[in-house]
Design a protein around this motif. Sequence first.
Motif, PDB file in Angstrom:
ATOM      1  N   LYS A   7       2.017  -1.205  -3.757  1.00 13.85           N
ATOM      2  CA  LYS A   7       2.324  -0.189  -4.752  1.00 13.85           C
ATOM      3  C   LYS A   7       2.626  -0.876  -6.072  1.00 13.85           C
ATOM      4  CE  LYS A   7       3.889   3.750  -2.037  1.00 13.85           C
ATOM      5  NZ  LYS A   7       4.956   4.779  -1.864  1.00 13.85           N
ATOM      6  N   ALA A  18       3.893   5.430  -9.870  1.00 13.55           N
ATOM      7  CA  ALA A  18       3.721   4.476  -8.772  1.00 13.55           C
ATOM      8  C   ALA A  18       2.319   4.650  -8.207  1.00 13.55           C
ATOM      9  CB  ALA A  18       4.767   4.710  -7.690  1.00 13.55           C
ATOM     10  N   SER A  20      -0.743   3.526  -5.681  1.00 14.04           N
ATOM     11  CA  SER A  20      -0.808   2.927  -4.338  1.00 14.04           C
ATOM     12  C   SER A  20      -2.244   2.683  -3.913  1.00 14.04           C
ATOM     13  CB  SER A  20      -0.129   3.856  -3.320  1.00 14.04           C
ATOM     14  OG  SER A  20      -0.787   5.109  -3.267  1.00 14.04           O
ATOM     15  N   ASN A  21      -2.409   1.742  -3.000  1.00 13.58           N
ATOM     16  CA  ASN A  21      -3.713   1.465  -2.376  1.00 13.58           C
ATOM     17  C   ASN A  21      -4.816   1.231  -3.403  1.00 13.58           C
ATOM     18  OD1 ASN A  21      -2.619   1.847   0.249  1.00 13.58           O
ATOM     19  ND2 ASN A  21      -2.832   4.066   0.000  1.00 13.58           N
ATOM     20  N   ASN A 117      -4.819   8.642  -8.793  1.00 17.95           N
ATOM     21  CA  ASN A 117      -4.094   7.973  -7.716  1.00 17.95           C
ATOM     22  C   ASN A 117      -4.072   8.815  -6.439  1.00 17.95           C
ATOM     23  OD1 ASN A 117      -2.316   5.745  -6.795  1.00 17.95           O
ATOM     24  ND2 ASN A 117      -0.780   7.366  -6.653  1.00 17.95           N
TER      25      ASN A 117
END
Length: 311
Positions: A7, A18, A20-21, A117
Amino acid sequence: MADRSEKVVVEVERRRLALSNLGKVLYPAAGFHKAEIVDYYTRISPVLLPHLADRPLTVKRYPNGVDKSFFFEKNAPRGTPPWVRTVTLPAPGSTKNRETIDYVVVEELPTLVWLANLAALELHVPQWRVPRRARKPRTDTIVFDLDPGPPATIAECCEVAVALRELLEADGFAPVPKTSGSKGMQVSAPIEVADPELPSRYAHLLARRLEQAMPKLVVSRMAKDLRPRKIFVDWSQNNPAKTTVAPYSLRAKDAPTVSTPLTWDEVAAGGGISFTAGEVLERVEEFGDLWAPVLDDGLRHRITGSMVTDE
């Protein structure tokens, strides 16, 4: 490339997000990662955001990539940041028995990055806006969705688009073309209209005129058995309940293709017209926003009841 599970907290125009991935591949055939999707939507945002402004958004999310299952999302998901604008609108005929839907309205880059995201690859919008100070939605665009029935291709769509342009310009409109990012294309024009039902009626009329003028190439009727080898001019996209893919939106194909505004010279030349994310960024550097005319109030032409009297 960052570890898939990592993250990363970033600041986008004073909003903390934030992500992620970022290393996850969402376009396996092209090796295109989520980080590249976030990067594309960030870099294309100067020309994309004006076309999303004030429009309730429907997205197609592909959390596990374009070769896996997806879902449409109209309602703002759980965890939507408080700074994301939402608008509550009636939901007649909702498949989930909702009376209203809380739509996301993209007003700024952080919202676009937040959606990227979430693997919201495709962005779809209606032909109307909900300005903050307006008492009701304002229809401001008409669209013709040109859908080729195999073995017809986008080359035949271009031929129909040129003929459609002539009809629209003869009636005083300023049409602009774009690819769908999939197999077809769309032609739109900025309009003024008091009755939100009139654009569908006018578009249906022009679709029938095209069918009469080009019977071997054009079909205006919905029946799918009539579509092979022809271009279906889908006038029904002007129904206030429907949406069309936004300009500059990615599409969930093998490659990260984009719904790309075109010049009329490109349409007249026909042929294979398809552009990926990187190519579209280069086009914007060269041409600017070719879809800008749909936002030009000076180009708006009014649709009146008298224009559909020969339906």
